[in-house]
Design an enzyme around this catalytic site. Structure first.
Site, PDB file in Angstrom:
ATOM      1  N   CYS A  37      -1.909   9.841   2.690  1.00  7.71           N
ATOM      2  CA  CYS A  37      -1.807   9.298   1.719  1.00  7.71           C
ATOM      3  C   CYS A  37      -3.087   9.232   0.530  1.00  7.71           C
ATOM      4  CB  CYS A  37      -1.867   7.566   1.966  1.00  7.71           C
ATOM      5  SG  CYS A  37      -3.077   6.508   2.318  1.00  7.71           S
ATOM      6  N   GLU A  40       0.731  -1.134   0.010  1.00  2.00           N
ATOM      7  CA  GLU A  40      -0.320  -0.002   0.035  1.00  2.00           C
ATOM      8  C   GLU A  40       1.142   1.244   0.139  1.00  2.00           C
ATOM      9  OE1 GLU A  40      -3.569  -0.115   0.339  1.00  2.00           O
ATOM     10  OE2 GLU A  40      -3.345  -1.814   0.435  1.00  2.00           O
TER      11      GLU A  40
HETATM   12  P1  NDP Z   1       8.468   4.419   4.441  1.00  2.00           P
HETATM   13  O1  NDP Z   1       8.502   3.493   3.362  1.00  2.00           O
HETATM   14  O2  NDP Z   1       9.822   5.348   4.825  1.00  2.00           O
HETATM   15  O3  NDP Z   1       8.437   3.501   5.912  1.00  2.00           O
HETATM   16  C1  NDP Z   1       7.580   2.536   5.810  1.00  2.00           C
HETATM   17  C2  NDP Z   1       7.719   1.545   6.772  1.00  2.00           C
HETATM   18  O4  NDP Z   1       9.159   0.939   6.128  1.00  2.00           O
HETATM   19  C3  NDP Z   1       8.276   2.163   7.384  1.00  2.00           C
HETATM   20  O5  NDP Z   1       7.732   1.418   8.712  1.00  2.00           O
HETATM   21  C4  NDP Z   1      10.089   2.224   7.250  1.00  2.00           C
HETATM   22  O6  NDP Z   1      10.803   2.033   8.190  1.00  2.00           O
HETATM   23  C5  NDP Z   1      10.120   0.725   6.943  1.00  2.00           C
HETATM   24  N1  NDP Z   1      11.343   0.676   5.130  1.00  2.00           N
HETATM   25  C6  NDP Z   1      12.569   1.305   5.691  1.00  2.00           C
HETATM   26  N2  NDP Z   1      12.961   0.809   4.057  1.00  2.00           N
HETATM   27  C7  NDP Z   1      12.935  -0.786   4.373  1.00  2.00           C
HETATM   28  C8  NDP Z   1      13.361  -1.410   4.065  1.00  2.00           C
HETATM   29  N3  NDP Z   1      14.367  -1.701   3.160  1.00  2.00           N
HETATM   30  N4  NDP Z   1      12.903  -2.242   3.752  1.00  2.00           N
HETATM   31  C9  NDP Z   1      11.738  -2.903   5.088  1.00  2.00           C
HETATM   32  N5  NDP Z   1      11.415  -2.136   5.545  1.00  2.00           N
HETATM   33  C10 NDP Z   1      11.836  -0.944   5.517  1.00  2.00           C
HETATM   34  O7  NDP Z   1       7.280   5.512   4.194  1.00  2.00           O
HETATM   35  P2  NDP Z   1       6.487   6.567   5.424  1.00  2.00           P
HETATM   36  O8  NDP Z   1       6.726   5.491   6.574  1.00  2.00           O
HETATM   37  O9  NDP Z   1       6.685   7.525   5.133  1.00  2.00           O
HETATM   38  O10 NDP Z   1       4.900   6.786   5.205  1.00  2.00           O
HETATM   39  C11 NDP Z   1       4.217   7.578   4.220  1.00  2.00           C
HETATM   40  C12 NDP Z   1       4.559   6.973   3.379  1.00  2.00           C
HETATM   41  O11 NDP Z   1       3.601   5.787   3.132  1.00  2.00           O
HETATM   42  C13 NDP Z   1       3.560   7.925   1.911  1.00  2.00           C
HETATM   43  O12 NDP Z   1       4.562   7.378   1.164  1.00  2.00           O
HETATM   44  C14 NDP Z   1       2.061   7.221   1.743  1.00  2.00           C
HETATM   45  O13 NDP Z   1       1.400   7.225   0.384  1.00  2.00           O
HETATM   46  C15 NDP Z   1       2.477   5.937   2.302  1.00  2.00           C
HETATM   47  N6  NDP Z   1       0.811   5.733   2.622  1.00  2.00           N
HETATM   48  C16 NDP Z   1      -0.205   5.009   1.735  1.00  2.00           C
HETATM   49  C17 NDP Z   1      -1.052   4.523   2.286  1.00  2.00           C
HETATM   50  C18 NDP Z   1      -1.854   3.380   1.028  1.00  2.00           C
HETATM   51  O14 NDP Z   1      -2.625   2.784   1.947  1.00  2.00           O
HETATM   52  N7  NDP Z   1      -1.718   3.310  -0.348  1.00  2.00           N
HETATM   53  C19 NDP Z   1      -1.885   4.821   3.277  1.00  2.00           C
HETATM   54  C20 NDP Z   1      -0.716   6.003   4.468  1.00  2.00           C
HETATM   55  C21 NDP Z   1       0.388   6.114   4.172  1.00  2.00           C
HETATM   56  P3  NDP Z   1      11.086   3.219   9.203  1.00  2.00           P
HETATM   57  O15 NDP Z   1      10.477   4.843   9.036  1.00  2.00           O
HETATM   58  O16 NDP Z   1      11.635   2.828  10.341  1.00  2.00           O
HETATM   59  O17 NDP Z   1      12.296   4.375   8.795  1.00  2.00           O
END
Ligand code: NDP
Length: 526
Positions: free
Chosen positions: A268, A234
């Site tokens: 999002c 997502e």
């Molecule tokens: P990120 O992609 O930065 O992070 C998402 C998660 O992935 C976090 O827990 C992060 O850890 C983790 N992560 C980062 N790098 C890795 C890796 N290499 N391997 C595995 N996990 C990893 O997203 P955000 O947290 O910034 O969230 C915002 C984004 O989410 C926006 O783009 C938004 O549009 C999207 N979103 C989409 C939704 C949907 O329904 N389509 C709903 C809500 C949000 P850490 O944060 O600890 O670095």
């Protein structure tokens, strides 16, 4: 020995650090997955009614903890208590719906047996095993809590890796899960940054469910490919709002501004770009400025806070928002309202004279921006709405519902909303998810639970196939019978069906025992 790295709890409204949590190591993540793999054998065998009973205990714990949850969201993310309650309300509403419906949604379903009329055919949904859930920071309760509940109800155990940005909320989530002793053996929370998320992917759970940005989605999918672990994503959005000339412009502006500014734009499915047909452009812009002026920026811990919008949640967002604004201004955009930032607080900002060369119209800003573009007609609005890598939601505003639906049907997005913004996320049975770079997942409703299962097909009956026509036991004439049956059953034209009847007759003739030679003396020829 090096001390363990920690994640600080930081209040974005004040900069105050109010705690920390130790990060888990990759070895601990592997251990968590191994433990949950063993526990999965026990959890999946519990009848669905039993799993629902245990999740209902969690529902009770959560409702009792309402004030704790809204307080931590307020301090950790800078949400007003009222906005935090909206997020929590939706979580509980979804949880309740899933508990009510899980039994019927997951029930095995009969399918017609067709030509295998001698078998009873049905499909059973079985859990994957261990699901690794990786969550984002923008709605850390609903976007981690709901997949955890859906995965558990579907019979999986869970290892949850929430975002480092909301570490205090994650600790509370872990404590709340642990307040249900019967659930505690079947779910683990691991704390840490992206490297801990990567360790979870490497530990090869049976399914990964990621909510996050598109770049992280790509990384996770690549890493998961090593173990062929399926990934549900997502990801990001850049949702358009189209205002047609027959729209209620005041309402379109009110909900457009709210859709852009709720949670400081860090949503999002936020309204991230607006296309207004030229006839109502001026009226819409004027109304949008008026609506945006009504927003009160600030953040207090009161339950009845006077503020309607808090700060950006962390530093990375500040850089993105500043960059998008500077890029737009450098390319000729005009700020009609806002455009200033004080520490983490970004003003609601109305932008005009924007175009698709600007980041603010193409990349996810996640800030309280309303960039408005004038378009000639609905065709141009549709073309521009589709000129985007993402496809989460899209909003169309018009008094003519038939027309609005026709326009919506031409936009490539996961959810199409007519005359509203954001609220569709609260509909518990309407699948929510995206297309294109927004990913492949669908949350909410039956599809949400089913995506945490694999279908297993059964064909059950006492007799094996009576159709030796399809086996090595076939006899002369079976070719004609097979071809005849196919043409009679599936022939598209009368000629094909008639030919089938003739082939059946041929087949039957071939199958008839040969006429024995007559013992009567041959009639002498004259
Ligand atoms: P990120 O992609 O930065 O992070 C998402 C998660 O992935 C976090 O827990 C992060 O850890 C983790 N992560 C980062 N790098 C890795 C890796 N290499 N391997 C595995 N996990 C990893 O997203 P955000 O947290 O910034 O969230 C915002 C984004 O989410 C926006 O783009 C938004 O549009 C999207 N979103 C989409 C939704 C949907 O329904 N389509 C709903 C809500 C949000 P850490 O944060 O600890 O670095």
């Amino acid at each position: 020995m090096n001390p363990r790295p920690t994640l600080p709890f930081v209040n974005p409204a004040t900069g105050e650090q109010f705690g920390e949590v130790a990060m888990n190591t990759p070895a601990e993540v592997r251990q968590a997955v191994a433990e949950m793999r063993q526990a999965a054998v026990v959890w999946r065998q519990k009848p669905i009614q039993e799993r629902v009973r245990i999740i209902r205990q969690l529902q009770k714990v959560l409702i009792d903890a309402t004030d704790e949850v809204t307080a931590v969201l307020n301090r950790d993310c800078g949400k007003t208590r009222q906005d935090a309650l909206v997020e929590f309300f939706i979580t509980i509403n979804l949880m309740d719906r899933y508990c009510r419906s899980a039994e019927s949604w997951l029930r095995p379903r009969r399918v017609p047996s067709g030509i295998y009329y001698f078998k009873r055919c049905y499909v059973e949904q079985r859990p994957y095993g261990v699901v690794g859930i990786i969550g984002p920071w923008n709605y850390p309760v609903v976007l981690t809590g709901t997949p955890v509940i859906a995965a558990l109800l579907a019979g999986n155990t869970v290892v949850l890796k929430p975002s480092e940005v909301t570490a205090a909320t994650n600790v509370l989530i872990e404590q709340l899960l642990n307040r249900v002793p019967e659930l505690q053996p079947y779910v683990r929370v691991v704390h840490g940054d992206g490297s801990v998320g990567a360790a979870l992917v490497e530990a090869a759970p049976d399914l990964i469910f990621l909510t996050g940005s598109t770049p992280t989605g790509k990384k996770v999918m690549k890493a998961a490919a090593d173990n062929l672990t399926p990934v549900i994503c997502e990801l990001g959005g850049k949702d358009p709002l189209i205002v047609l000339e027959d729209a209620n412009v005041e309402e379109a502006a009110r909900w457009g501004v709210w859709g852009a500014c709720f949670n400081a734009g860090q949503t999002c499915m936020a309204v991230e770009r607006v296309y207004v047909v030229e006839k109502v452009y001026d009226a819409f812009v004027e109304a949008a400025v008026r609506e945006a002026q009504a927003f009160q920026m600030g953040c207090t811990a009161d339950k009845e806070s006077p503020y309607s919008m808090g700060p950006l949640t962390f530093e990375r967002q500040v850089h993105i928002v500043d960059d998008h604004l500077q890029d737009a201004l450098a390319k000729g955009a005009k700020v009609l309202l806002g455009g200033r930032r004080d520490q983490m607080f970004m003003q609601p900002t109305v932008l005009v004279d924007v175009d698709h060369s600007m980041k603010v119209m193409r990349e996810e800003s996640f800030g309280p921006f309303l960039p408005i573009m004038k378009v000639k007609d609905e065709a141009e609005a549709i073309r521009l709405a589709n000129d985007c890598a993402f496809g989460l939601s899209a909003y169309v505003w018009s008094e003519d519902l038939t027309r609005a639906q026709r326009v919506a049907s031409q936009i490539n997005a996961g959810t199409l909303v007519v005359n509203d913004a954001l609220s569709h996320f609260a509909v518990t049975q309407l699948p929510f998810g995206g297309v294109k770079h927004t990913g492949n997942g669908r949350v909410h409703g039956q599809q949400d639970l089913l995506q945490f299962t694999q279908s297993h097909s059964y064909a059950v009956g006492r007799t094996p196939s009576p159709l030796d026509i399809a086996t090595h036991l076939r006899k002369p004439g079976h070719y004609w019978l097979g071809a005849g049956i196919m043409r009679v059953l599936f022939g598209v034209t009368p000629e094909q069906r008639l030919q089938g009847v003739q082939e059946l007759a041929n087949g039957v003739k071939e199958r008839l025992p040969e006429t024995p030679p007559s013992s009567a003396p041959a009639t002498p020829s004259p």
